[in-house]
Enzyme design. Structure first.
Site, short mmCIF file in Angstrom:
data_model
loop_
_atom_site.label_atom_id
_atom_site.label_comp_id
_atom_site.label_asym_id
_atom_site.label_seq_id
_atom_site.Cartn_x
_atom_site.Cartn_y
_atom_site.Cartn_z
CG HIS A 1 11.31 13.52 22.72
ND1 HIS A 1 11.87 12.52 21.96
CD2 HIS A 1 10.00 13.20 22.83
CE1 HIS A 1 10.93 11.64 21.64
NE2 HIS A 1 9.79 12.03 22.14
CG ASP B 1 8.12 9.40 19.54
OD1 ASP B 1 8.36 10.46 20.12
OD2 ASP B 1 8.03 8.30 20.12
CD GLU C 1 9.88 11.01 25.60
OE1 GLU C 1 8.75 10.81 26.04
OE2 GLU C 1 10.41 10.24 24.75
CD GLU C 2 11.41 7.74 22.69
OE1 GLU C 2 10.87 6.93 23.47
OE2 GLU C 2 10.82 8.33 21.77
CG ASP D 1 6.23 13.10 22.64
OD1 ASP D 1 6.40 12.55 21.53
OD2 ASP D 1 6.94 12.86 23.63
CG HIS E 1 8.78 3.77 19.92
ND1 HIS E 1 9.21 3.56 21.20
CD2 HIS E 1 8.64 5.11 19.80
CE1 HIS E 1 9.31 4.71 21.84
NE2 HIS E 1 8.96 5.67 21.01
ZN LIG Z 1 8.02 10.95 21.97
#
Ligand SMILES: [Zn+2]
Length: 345
Positions: free
Chosen positions: A64, A176, A208-209, A231, A318
């Site tokens: 992603h 990510d 994706e998130e 991922d 994150h």
């Molecule tokens: Zn991810």
């Protein structure tokens, strides 16, 4: 990892791509993978599809392009900006950070402010911040000045330039899943000279998130027989993590192959066999529910797709300083290239 790949990774990490606003990253991905594929296009959602032509059977590789971020939702009379989070952002790590805002005509630096420790009540210190408790200071005098550069709906990401650390570990925001995009580019590069029975679709997905929304539409359009998703996954090799609860996953211990109902048994065992027989460093992760990745939607698209999930261990997901191993990344490129050469050709 080669200097060329590292440079591509750093360039990807410096682009800004909150979900729904992935264009910068998608453009760079398209430019980087273009020499190794036959055609490239984007769809309505913004997914980027790089297609290496084969003989009609289809395999999809997906990472992603989007990342977590901020969207400006209010500007007060003094010119301070308020925001909402895009994706699962940990607002507690924002105070004291610089952010880069995609303004009207240029990119603008802002600072997420906080009351100094000297003046805080104890409750200020232990508080769980919500986005409405925080503000961005762009050093203007009032709302009118702020609105010359920024508008409601402008997006922002934390400033956190990539840095190479010891043991081939790299730290940055948005590893990510820009590390996944690099793997796609690396695999396309490695397969460049070989012909394939399969049509291979290298997809940089969007949103994706926000629930793998891009993955759903593009998988239903392509309808591959096999879909492999790339991922990051949580490393558990640092304080406060539980290997019993979250698995025993270490940075530098190799690429992670996921097992569980979201993954197809045949694809997963093929990946494991190839890793074992080629001495590719790997680890296993057990996920007993639909994964929090694009694999979740790829598997149930249309009449169903055989899914594999390959992950790179990541610390501090994150946050402004995620951390992954470039050696694990190299292992992922080798594993996928061998998989495509051995199982698919
Ligand atoms: Zn991810």
């Amino acid at each position: 990892m080669t200097a060329e790949y590292k440079e591509i990774l750093y360039d990807l990490l410096r682009t800004s791509s909150p979900s729904g606003y992935e264009e910068q990253t998608i453009d760079l991905f398209a430019k980087s993978i273009a020499p190794y594929v036959d055609e490239i296009y984007t769809d309505v959602m913004g997914n980027c599809i790089a297609h290496k032509k084969g003989n009609g059977k289809k395999i999809l590789l997906m990472a992603h392009a989007d990342e977590i971020g901020l969207i400006i939702s209010h500007i007060d009379e003094k010119g301070f900006l308020y925001f909402k989070e895009i994706g699962g952002l940990d607002t507690n790590v924002l105070p004291g950070q610089r952010v880069l805002i995609n303004g009207k005509n240029k990119r603008i630096v802002g600072v997420v402010g906080k009351k100094p420790v000297h003046l805080q009540e104890q409750s200020d210190n232990t508080k769980d911040f919500k986005s409405e408790d925080l503000w961005i200071d762009i050093a203007v005098n009032n709302k009118k000045e702020a609105m010359e550069d920024v508008q409601l709906g402008s997006i922002a990401t934390v400033i956190s330039d990539p840095v190479l650390m010891s043991n081939s570990l790299v730290s940055s925001r948005s590893l990510d899943d820009k590390i996944g995009l690099l793997i796609l580019i690396g695999v396309a590069h490695c397969l460049y000279e070989s012909n394939s029975d399969y049509d291979i679709y290298f997809v940089a997905s969007v949103q994706e998130e926000l629930g793998a929304r891009g993955a759903q539409t593009i998988t239903e359009r392509i309808m591959p027989e096999i879909g492999i998703v790339l991922d990051v996954t949580h490393a558990t090799d640092y304080p406060t993590m539980s290997i019993i609860k979250d698995g025993d996953i270490k940075l530098g211990d190799g690429v992670v192959i996921a097992f569980g109902p979201n993954m197809n048994k045949e694809v997963t065992h093929n990946l494991l066999n190839i890793a074992t027989s080629n001495n590719i460093k790997h680890q296993m992760e057990i996920i007993a529910h639909p994964t929090g990745t694009d694999a979740r939607m790829v598997q149930v698209a249309g009449s169903g797709v055989k899914v594999g999930l390959i992950s790179i261990p990541c610390r501090y997901m994150h946050t402004p300083n995620e951390m992954v191993s470039l050696e694990d990344t190299d292992n992922a490129i080798i594993l996928l290239t061998k998989y495509l050469q051995n199982s698919v050709n």
